[in-house]
Write a protein that holds these residues in place. Structure first.
Motif, PDB file in Angstrom:
ATOM      1  N   GLU A 152      57.526  38.412  77.969  1.00  0.00           N
ATOM      2  CA  GLU A 152      56.456  38.821  77.085  1.00  0.00           C
ATOM      3  C   GLU A 152      56.659  39.634  76.234  1.00  0.00           C
ATOM      4  O   GLU A 152      56.286  39.629  74.755  1.00  0.00           O
ATOM      5  N   ILE A 153      57.939  40.320  76.148  1.00  0.00           N
ATOM      6  CA  ILE A 153      58.509  41.009  74.958  1.00  0.00           C
ATOM      7  C   ILE A 153      59.282  40.114  73.971  1.00  0.00           C
ATOM      8  O   ILE A 153      58.751  40.448  72.685  1.00  0.00           O
ATOM      9  N   HIS A 154      59.762  39.154  74.294  1.00  0.00           N
ATOM     10  CA  HIS A 154      60.232  38.082  73.184  1.00  0.00           C
ATOM     11  C   HIS A 154      59.070  37.525  72.431  1.00  0.00           C
ATOM     12  O   HIS A 154      59.098  37.280  71.392  1.00  0.00           O
ATOM     13  N   THR A 155      57.973  37.045  73.337  1.00  0.00           N
ATOM     14  CA  THR A 155      56.984  36.614  72.512  1.00  0.00           C
ATOM     15  C   THR A 155      56.256  37.658  71.739  1.00  0.00           C
ATOM     16  O   THR A 155      55.722  37.230  70.525  1.00  0.00           O
ATOM     17  N   ALA A 156      56.097  38.614  71.982  1.00  0.00           N
ATOM     18  CA  ALA A 156      55.599  39.625  71.018  1.00  0.00           C
ATOM     19  C   ALA A 156      56.485  40.000  69.734  1.00  0.00           C
ATOM     20  O   ALA A 156      55.761  39.929  68.816  1.00  0.00           O
ATOM     21  N   VAL A 157      57.654  40.123  69.963  1.00  0.00           N
ATOM     22  CA  VAL A 157      58.617  39.910  68.698  1.00  0.00           C
ATOM     23  C   VAL A 157      58.310  38.646  68.049  1.00  0.00           C
ATOM     24  O   VAL A 157      58.293  38.721  66.510  1.00  0.00           O
ATOM     25  N   ARG A 158      58.167  37.828  68.629  1.00  0.00           N
ATOM     26  CA  ARG A 158      58.119  36.565  67.780  1.00  0.00           C
ATOM     27  C   ARG A 158      56.733  36.641  66.924  1.00  0.00           C
ATOM     28  O   ARG A 158      56.686  36.264  65.772  1.00  0.00           O
ATOM     29  N   GLU A 159      55.502  37.114  67.636  1.00  0.00           N
ATOM     30  CA  GLU A 159      54.206  37.329  66.819  1.00  0.00           C
ATOM     31  C   GLU A 159      54.664  38.326  65.740  1.00  0.00           C
ATOM     32  O   GLU A 159      54.015  38.206  64.523  1.00  0.00           O
ATOM     33  N   VAL A 160      55.292  39.336  65.961  1.00  0.00           N
ATOM     34  CA  VAL A 160      55.627  40.173  64.815  1.00  0.00           C
ATOM     35  C   VAL A 160      56.413  39.419  63.614  1.00  0.00           C
ATOM     36  O   VAL A 160      56.120  39.590  62.452  1.00  0.00           O
ATOM     37  N   ARG A 161      57.553  38.797  63.850  1.00  0.00           N
ATOM     38  CA  ARG A 161      57.944  37.873  63.092  1.00  0.00           C
ATOM     39  C   ARG A 161      57.283  36.987  62.226  1.00  0.00           C
ATOM     40  O   ARG A 161      57.103  36.846  60.871  1.00  0.00           O
ATOM     41  N   ARG A 162      55.930  36.347  62.713  1.00  0.00           N
ATOM     42  CA  ARG A 162      55.245  35.611  62.450  1.00  0.00           C
ATOM     43  C   ARG A 162      54.198  36.106  61.210  1.00  0.00           C
ATOM     44  O   ARG A 162      53.867  35.537  60.225  1.00  0.00           O
ATOM     45  N   VAL A 163      53.858  37.329  61.439  1.00  0.00           N
ATOM     46  CA  VAL A 163      52.869  37.968  60.852  1.00  0.00           C
ATOM     47  C   VAL A 163      53.513  38.973  59.616  1.00  0.00           C
ATOM     48  O   VAL A 163      52.906  39.116  58.690  1.00  0.00           O
ATOM     49  N   LEU A 164      54.878  39.276  59.739  1.00  0.00           N
ATOM     50  CA  LEU A 164      55.600  39.799  58.679  1.00  0.00           C
ATOM     51  C   LEU A 164      55.929  38.795  57.361  1.00  0.00           C
ATOM     52  O   LEU A 164      56.264  37.662  57.448  1.00  0.00           O
ATOM     53  N   ARG A 165      55.787  39.528  56.231  1.00  0.00           N
ATOM     54  CA  ARG A 165      56.200  38.722  55.132  1.00  0.00           C
ATOM     55  C   ARG A 165      57.731  38.687  55.176  1.00  0.00           C
ATOM     56  O   ARG A 165      58.559  39.410  55.664  1.00  0.00           O
ATOM     57  N   PRO A 166      58.213  37.681  54.349  1.00  0.00           N
ATOM     58  CA  PRO A 166      59.578  37.631  54.252  1.00  0.00           C
ATOM     59  C   PRO A 166      60.279  38.872  53.579  1.00  0.00           C
ATOM     60  O   PRO A 166      59.823  39.306  52.664  1.00  0.00           O
TER      61      PRO A 166
END
Length: 221
Positions: A132-146
């Motif tokens: 779940e932690i890995h999934t949450a960080v992937r979501e953070v990556r998705r919503v962050l701009r480059p």
């Protein structure tokens, strides 16, 4: 013990709701040291909008707003977000803060590449499995701009409560009704895969004291 995780998550949500109801503003009005540091990092990076995960009653979200950022503040406790909204109105920064009820186990209700910076103070080390932690960080990556920046803090395996209290597996231990996932350095490094890992800073907070890492990582531009 993995089979009891969904119920543990539900129990933790109820526990936090009850805690915020019984102890409104439980962390005080002053921002956390991690929040103050994050604001400096975000300002240097030229960030304008900040997503805070696990904002609670809002001491850091309010600080970010006073520092000129636009803030989306999420938490799974409606009680906490109600307190945050009331404080934002009282302090004259309601126009800079949006609150969203959200459980970090679920996808973020935001479009891809929609925020400049993300902050999470002791949110990822709650009763979340490693997956779940890995999934949450992937979501953070998705919503962050480059080029966007993610600052988070977690309790680690050097903490006095690690391997004490009620064990739930996957380095999760419960004390006084609060379940904590204690981070290894390997987990921090794994979460930074594909990011630029800017800093892993060790610090202490509270009376125990709690022992934490403050992690800063950046998406490649």
């Amino acid at each position: 013990m993995a089979e009891d995780r969904p119920e543990l998550g539900r129990a933790q949500r109820r526990h936090w709701q009850d805690t915020y109801a019984t102890h409104p503003g439980m962390y005080g009005e002053r921002p956390s040291a991690a929040g103050v540091h994050a604001a400096e990092v975000f300002r240097r990076a030229g960030a304008e909008d900040v997503l805070e995960l696990g904002a609670g009653h809002g001491r850091d979200a309010l600080y970010f707003a006073h520092e000129g950022f636009t803030v989306r503040a999420t938490d799974f406790s409606v009680k906490a977000l109600t307190q945050l909204s009331a404080a934002a109105r009282a302090q004259g920064v309601a126009d800079r803060i949006t609150t969203v009820e959200h459980d970090v186990r679920e996808p973020l209700p935001l479009p891809d590449a929609s925020v400049d910076a993300v902050f999470a103070h002791m949110l990822l080390c709650m009763a979340l499995s490693t997956e779940e932690i890995h999934t949450a960080v992937r979501e953070v990556r998705r919503v962050l701009r480059p080029g966007g920046t993610f600052v988070y803090t977690v309790r680690h395996t050097g903490d006095a409560h690690y391997r004490a209290g009620v064990p739930h597996g996957d380095d999760i231990y419960e004390h006084g009704g609060f379940a904590v996932h204690f981070f290894t350095r390997d987990l921090v490094d794994a979460l930074a895969d594909g990011w630029i890992l800017n800093e892993v800073h060790s610090f202490e907070e509270g009376d125990l004291p709690r022992r934490l890492w403050r992690v800063t990582q950046t998406l490649p531009s």
